[in-house]
Enzyme design. Structure first.
Site, short mmCIF file in Angstrom:
data_model
loop_
_atom_site.label_atom_id
_atom_site.label_comp_id
_atom_site.label_asym_id
_atom_site.label_seq_id
_atom_site.Cartn_x
_atom_site.Cartn_y
_atom_site.Cartn_z
CD GLN A 55 -22.50 -4.12 -4.06
OE1 GLN A 55 -21.83 -5.11 -4.35
NE2 GLN A 55 -22.77 -3.14 -4.92
CG HIS A 82 -20.09 -3.37 0.84
ND1 HIS A 82 -20.60 -4.64 0.99
CD2 HIS A 82 -19.63 -3.30 -0.44
CE1 HIS A 82 -20.44 -5.31 -0.14
NE2 HIS A 82 -19.87 -4.51 -1.03
CG HIS A 118 -21.08 -9.67 -1.72
ND1 HIS A 118 -21.69 -9.28 -2.89
CD2 HIS A 118 -20.09 -8.77 -1.49
CE1 HIS A 118 -21.08 -8.21 -3.36
NE2 HIS A 118 -20.11 -7.87 -2.53
NE ARG A 139 -26.87 -4.26 -7.94
CZ ARG A 139 -26.81 -5.40 -8.63
NH1 ARG A 139 -27.81 -6.26 -8.59
NH2 ARG A 139 -25.75 -5.65 -9.37
#
Length: 408
Positions: free
Chosen positions: A97, A264, A99, A283
């Site tokens: 995933q 990560h 962000h 994801r």
């Protein structure tokens, strides 16, 4: 100041023992416990203990934002606690995933609102308008994949596997700059048709098995990780993507800082995690949950990095170890009360004007703030409101506790 009861989140990748034992509850638990949330997130608020029972921290802040958050925090972040702290326990790998940045989060949230996707929908990427920088500090040995590594090193790993089917992808990686090559290869693999994945992934796993049998050690951890992921997620493009990431082992007290766009996956271990108060996740695989490949590619940063930029500096300030990160929403430190501090009351260093969350991880500490005092033992936490005044500590034995505050 009040004792804080965290909210336990139960996910399949969690542990039946780690969080229960950390908080002093019976173990093993009936279901895996993955995260202990210590904060005021709308999805699962922690609770404050009081004379008249428990109160949601979310409700307490809403009723008195000035007293709980302080003027400086409200000016910068409004009437919501800007950070969320968690104890995370992974017995199995989490999803691959990343962000979004602050700008990407706003754009994504508004677009999904415009499209009429409910905030609670499983297909929703953006559940709020915030970015989500985060740090995780290992409480024991902690394993992770984090950040794209140099293309040459990834090519070396792929060559070491001796898989003929990887040859054209190694060439693709070598024929461009690092970032462009990584983008091209990752994009190719993440968009591969499933029939092609069903051929390539098993070949890579066979290569990892043969590498381990060869007794070579240069990529021992990487080969073991590829095998573990391939067994759990057969035919998943994330197994291939894992070959492009830094494989990191943290010792207790070491940390990883993850800015926007950092691909990560946490693999195994228990850690103390602090992030901006957001639930935005894109994801890329290794999960049965929603995967949005175009949106993930929009937010990813393909600039390669070695361990140094991922592992934040730890600054020593007397009894306090400060994890140096650029996140404005939070600051994380570890207060260490050694033999020289035992048996006397001392001021917590570098007092902050905003709210604080304290979490004991060793020993027992008597915490004084304003007119209140609580004793924190391992696994127990406290909420210190902005108007509670300076924090003073007293321990009868060596002790350690994390402190989370608003960033500078």
């Amino acid at each position: 100041m009040n004792l804080l009861r965290g909210a336990i989140r139960k996910y399949a990748w969690g542990s039946r023992t780690a969080i229960a034992e950390f908080t002093g509850r019976p173990s093993p638990t009936a279901n895996p416990e993955a995260e202990l949330w210590l904060g005021a997130h709308p999805g699962d608020s922690a609770y404050l203990a009081g004379e008249v029972g428990e109160r949601s921290l979310l409700d307490v802040i809403a009723a008195d934002p000035q007293g709980q958050l302080g003027e400086a925090t409200r000016t910068r972040f409004g009437d919501a606690l800007p950070f969320l702290a968690k104890v995370l326990a992974a017995d199995e790998p989490l999803s691959l995933q990343a962000h979004p940045s602050a700008q990407q989060a706003v754009q994504g949230f508004e677009l999904e609102n415009h499209l009429g996707i409910p905030v609670t929908a499983a297909t929703r990427n953006y559940r709020d308008r915030s970015h989500k920088p985060e740090i995780i500090v290992a409480l024991g040995q902690f394993e992770a994949l984090a950040g794209f590594r140099a293309a040459a090193r990834s090519a070396e790993f792929m060559r070491a596997l001796s898989v003929p089917e990887l040859a054209p992808f190694i060439t693709l990686l070598k024929d461009q700059s690092d970032a462009d090559g990584l983008r091209a290869l990752f994009t190719t693999w993440i968009t591969f048709p499933q029939p092609d994945l069903d051929v390539l992934v098993p070949s890579v796993l066979d290569g990892a098995i043969n590498y381990l049998r060869s007794k070579e050690t240069a990529f021992l951890a990487e080969a073991k990780t590829i095998l573990e992921l391939g067994e759990r997620y057969p035919g998943d493009a994330g197994v291939l993507a894992a070959m492009l990431l830094n494989r990191i082992t943290l010792a207790p007290g070491e940390a990883i800082y993850l800015p926007a766009g950092n691909l990560h996956a946490y693999l195994h271990g228990v850690g103390f995690e602090v992030m901006a108060n957001s639930d935005n996740v894109l994801r890329g695989g290794l999960t049965p949950k929603h995967v949005d490949v175009p949106e993930l590619l929009r937010v990813l940063d393909f600039t390669p990095t070695d361990d140094a930029p991922i592992l934040p500096r730890v600054l020593h300030d007397g009894m306090e170890l400060v994890y140096d990160t650029p996140a404005p929403e939070f600051a994380v430190s570890l207060l260490q009360l050694g033999a020289e501090h035992v048996g006397r009351e001392i001021d917590a260093p570098a007092e902050h004007a905003g709210p604080q969350i304290l979490l004991a991880i060793e020993g027992a500490v008597r915490v004084h703030a304003g007119a209140d005092a609580v004793t924190l033992r391992r696994g127990e936490s406290a909420w210190v409101a902005a108007d509670d005044g300076p924090v003073r500590l007293h321990a009868d034995q060596p002790a350690r506790l994390f402190r989370v505050t608003v960033g500078i």
